[in-house]
Design a protein around this motif. Structure first.
Motif, PDB file in Angstrom:
ATOM      1  N   MET A 138      -5.174   8.078   4.740  1.00 44.12           N
ATOM      2  CA  MET A 138      -5.466   6.896   5.297  1.00 44.12           C
ATOM      3  C   MET A 138      -5.437   5.568   4.367  1.00 44.12           C
ATOM      4  O   MET A 138      -5.539   5.673   3.152  1.00 44.12           O
ATOM      5  N   ASN A 139      -5.577   4.354   4.885  1.00 45.54           N
ATOM      6  CA  ASN A 139      -5.551   3.078   4.178  1.00 45.54           C
ATOM      7  C   ASN A 139      -6.666   2.355   4.301  1.00 45.54           C
ATOM      8  O   ASN A 139      -6.997   1.409   3.772  1.00 45.54           O
ATOM      9  N   ASN A 181      -6.764  -0.400   1.593  1.00 42.67           N
ATOM     10  CA  ASN A 181      -5.542  -0.179   0.954  1.00 42.67           C
ATOM     11  C   ASN A 181      -5.966   0.122  -0.701  1.00 42.67           C
ATOM     12  O   ASN A 181      -6.459   1.429  -0.524  1.00 42.67           O
ATOM     13  N   HIS A 182      -5.761  -0.455  -1.832  1.00 39.31           N
ATOM     14  CA  HIS A 182      -5.994  -0.193  -2.940  1.00 39.31           C
ATOM     15  C   HIS A 182      -7.150  -0.608  -3.573  1.00 39.31           C
ATOM     16  O   HIS A 182      -7.728  -0.245  -4.685  1.00 39.31           O
ATOM     17  N   HIS A 220      -3.070  -4.204  -9.673  1.00 40.07           N
ATOM     18  CA  HIS A 220      -2.867  -4.400  -8.083  1.00 40.07           C
ATOM     19  C   HIS A 220      -4.474  -3.958  -7.535  1.00 40.07           C
ATOM     20  O   HIS A 220      -4.689  -4.542  -6.474  1.00 40.07           O
ATOM     21  N   ARG A 221      -5.347  -3.246  -7.956  1.00 42.72           N
ATOM     22  CA  ARG A 221      -6.436  -2.902  -7.556  1.00 42.72           C
ATOM     23  C   ARG A 221      -7.115  -4.354  -7.617  1.00 42.72           C
ATOM     24  O   ARG A 221      -8.120  -4.660  -6.579  1.00 42.72           O
ATOM     25  N   LEU A 222      -7.247  -5.073  -8.666  1.00 44.43           N
ATOM     26  CA  LEU A 222      -7.947  -6.397  -8.634  1.00 44.43           C
ATOM     27  C   LEU A 222      -7.318  -7.432  -7.836  1.00 44.43           C
ATOM     28  O   LEU A 222      -7.828  -8.070  -7.175  1.00 44.43           O
ATOM     29  N   ILE A 223      -5.906  -7.365  -7.652  1.00 42.36           N
ATOM     30  CA  ILE A 223      -5.362  -8.284  -6.622  1.00 42.36           C
ATOM     31  C   ILE A 223      -5.953  -7.909  -5.240  1.00 42.36           C
ATOM     32  O   ILE A 223      -6.181  -8.798  -4.653  1.00 42.36           O
ATOM     33  N   SER A 224      -5.983  -6.636  -4.917  1.00 46.11           N
ATOM     34  CA  SER A 224      -6.597  -6.270  -3.868  1.00 46.11           C
ATOM     35  C   SER A 224      -8.022  -6.631  -3.480  1.00 46.11           C
ATOM     36  O   SER A 224      -8.455  -6.484  -2.372  1.00 46.11           O
ATOM     37  N   HIS A 246       0.768  -1.061  -0.145  1.00 46.49           N
ATOM     38  CA  HIS A 246       0.051   0.046   0.063  1.00 46.49           C
ATOM     39  C   HIS A 246       0.882   1.180   0.177  1.00 46.49           C
ATOM     40  O   HIS A 246       1.827   1.440   0.659  1.00 46.49           O
ATOM     41  N   THR A 247       0.723   2.239  -1.019  1.00 47.35           N
ATOM     42  CA  THR A 247       1.340   3.663  -0.978  1.00 47.35           C
ATOM     43  C   THR A 247       0.155   4.487  -1.172  1.00 47.35           C
ATOM     44  O   THR A 247      -0.749   4.571  -1.953  1.00 47.35           O
ATOM     45  N   PRO A 248       0.065   5.159  -0.057  1.00 51.13           N
ATOM     46  CA  PRO A 248      -0.984   6.157   0.260  1.00 51.13           C
ATOM     47  C   PRO A 248      -1.289   6.698  -1.034  1.00 51.13           C
ATOM     48  O   PRO A 248      -0.289   7.514  -1.563  1.00 51.13           O
TER      49      PRO A 248
END
Ligand SMILES: [Fe+2]
Lengths: 157, 421
Positions: free
Chosen positions: B290-291, B307-308, B342-346, B282-284
């Motif tokens: 906020m995460n 996170n993302h 990365h959003r899909l992995i999240s 996670h990179t803000p």
């Protein structure tokens, strides 16, 4: 023409695929996959719209191991038994030694008081390679027609 | 219908279980809350970008079409009840699409994209005989329309003329949070649906109960995604009907967490590691860093960032003992391919199979099961304190659940005498 040994390997693979989940041998189910593999559960509603959302996505075997470890030790879920019924296999591919399987499935879940309900219906798109006589999964994509997940999805389909 | 509740406490720290099971209560909720002076979340503007685009949705258990009218019909966004004026059949049967007009299949009554009834086959009869009475008023017979408000691309609707202006309803806090999530154009990544066999209020409470998050969703704590020891808290609007659980990334230490969770049965802090940790990277990406941000809007909406992973959830009551949670995941239109990936992995974190969300389905069902026959008993809502309802700079609390019940009671006309607000 699909060689007979490929047919046999594919049939064995999908039998093991469903039964190992149903027998709660999820760690052994993971062993059906190649180290470089991809496992994805998507719903048909998204696929039909060209939308990429996933319910589960492990893009290598370690992520699959994590999913199972989390299921075993971390997550809470509906206590149940799974029962997969996998339909006849449509085989294809073969280029570069990668074969494909398309097959329908239904997955019935039964709770601890014996009540069964249809949990999911859909199809598999599997890519596999032969390692000796056995098949190894390169990728397995589950396209669930059942987009409305009853309760939750913890165990793999 | 008159309906009374004998509240054990005027601060809503005791809720009778029968309120999750009574058919009459459910029917009244549909009338006084979902068809009452509330703004319900409909869908996102990004889902209907072009003239004629529509999506079907639900406001409570009322089927609704959200439609961007064609240019001839004015081009605005409308929402109307998805029920033919004639015999009550569903007008639109698909979940989404694009149409120049909407035609009911039964007798081909025809509706403009803003919902107005504009065509009735054989209205003038056949060869001068039959037909509809001459004074039949098509405009007056048109399906009920909702008032629609567009807040930064998040569409809300209300059936009531008595609803406050949307800015007042959401408050500064609410509109600010919507603006935060939709601060630039989004891209829809897709949907998920979950059917939980429990009363819709159990889900609404779940979203306001930050106490459970790091206990039930053990993944949060085990892998350090979110722990009660992080800096964070709960914020509410002035009426305490909306709520936001939030936390800031990397604001606690492993030692803080170990001390706090020591002895909590089942928590396996430190014992496990993911072999592939990219799920948790996670990179803000928001200015506030906020995460975890989860603003919840009464009665049916949640915006959620873990996170993302970004999304909305819509609560769709399906009778007194079932609720569908409809989730829409999105990213930003300018996301790179890698960011989308990365959003899909999240997405593994959220939704019906989410590492930090799947448990809610089970927790709600086992409440519904265990309280079915209970006419007298109540639950206990005291974590975070009794009495006045106010914001907290920590998250070991269920105070916003009492806020939900306080406003619920006001709308239902059953406030406790002198009840807190
Ligand atoms: Fe939860």
């Amino acid at each position: 023409m699909i060689p007979a040994e490929v047919r046999h390997a594919a049939a064995d693979l999908m039998a093991e695929y469903g039964l190992r989940i149903d027998e709660d041998r999820l760690e052994d189910w993971v062993e059906l996959f190649d180290e470089a593999c991809d496992y994805k559960v998507v719903i048909r509603e998204n696929v039909e719209q060209g939308l990429p959302n996933v319910l589960m996505w492990c893009d290598n075997k370690n992520m699959l191991r994590d999913r199972i470890a989390s299921y075993r030790d971390v997550n809470e879920y509906n206590l149940h038994w799974d029962r997969h019924v996998i339909g006849p296999l449509r085989l294809g591919g073969g280029a570069d030694g990668v074969w494909t399987i398309e097959a329908a499935y239904t997955l019935v879940q039964t709770d601890l008081e014996g009540v069964s309900r249809l949990f999911s219906a859909g199809r598999y798109l599997v890519e596999f390679v032969l390692a000796g006589a056995a098949a190894r999964i390169r990728s397995a994509k589950v396209i669930a027609d059942t987009g409305l997940i009853p309760t939750l999805l913890a165990t793999p389909i | 219908m008159t309906f009374e509740i004998r509240w054990e406490r005027d601060d809503y720290s005791r809720i009778p279980f029968h309120l999750y099971h009574d058919e009459e209560v459910y029917a009244l909720e549909m009338e006084r809350i979902f068809r009452g002076p509330c703004w319900s979340y409909l869908c996102l503007e990004a889902e209907i970008p072009n003239p004629g685009d529509y999506r079907t949705t639900w406001v409570g258990d009322t089927p609704v079409v959200v439609s961007r009218a064609t240019a001839e019909a004015g081009g605005a966004i409308h929402a109307f009840v998805n029920r033919c004026a004639h015999r009550g059949a569903q007008i639109v049967r698909k979940t989404h699409g694009n149409a120049a007009e909407h035609v009911c299949i039964y007798h081909r009554w025809c509706y403009r994209t803003d919902g107005e009834l504009i065509g009735i086959p054989f209205r003038r009869g056949l060869k001068g005989e039959g037909g509809m009475p001459k004074d039949f008023d098509m405009a007056a017979a048109s399906p009920q329309r909702l008032k629609v408000a567009n807040v930064s691309g998040m569409l809300f609707g209300t059936f009531s003329d008595d609803a406050e202006p949307i800015e007042d309803y959401l408050g500064e806090f609410g509109t600010g949070m919507v603006r935060r999530f939709f601060h630039k154009p989004i891209r829809i990544l897709g949907y998920s649906r979950q059917l939980i066999r429990g009363n819709w209020k159990l889900y609404a409470e779940n979203l306001r109960d930050t106490y459970h998050a790091s206990l039930l969703h053990e993944f949060f704590v085990t892998y350090g995604v979110d722990r009660a020891t992080q800096k964070g808290g709960v914020k509410m609007d002035a009426r305490h009907r909306h709520n936001m659980n939030h936390a800031y990334t990397a604001t606690d230490t492993q030692a803080d967490a170990q001390a706090a969770y020591a002895g909590t049965a089942g928590v396996k802090l430190d014992r496990m590691r993911l072999t592939d940790t990219k799920l948790l990277q996670h990179t803000p990406e928001f200015a506030d860093r906020m995460n975890l941000a989860a603003p919840t809007f009464f009665p049916n909406a949640l915006l959620i960032q873990i996170n993302h992973s970004l999304g909305t959830r819509q609560i769709r009551p399906k009778g007194v003992d079932a609720v569908e949670v409809f989730q829409t995941l999105f990213g930003f239109a300018d996301d790179t391919e890698e960011q989308t990936r990365h959003r899909l992995i999240s997405a593994n974190l959220v939704g019906p199979a989410g590492f930090v969300s799947m448990e809610d389905g089970e927790a709600i069902e086992i409440i519904q099961k265990a309280t079915r026959n209970e006419r007298q008993a109540t639950n206990i809502i005291e974590m975070g304190g009794r009495g006045a309802i106010s914001d907290l700079a920590h998250r070991v609390t269920e105070t916003p659940v009492r806020g939900f019940w306080s406003y619920w009671s006001e709308l239902m006309g059953v406030e406790a005498p002198g009840g807190v607000r």
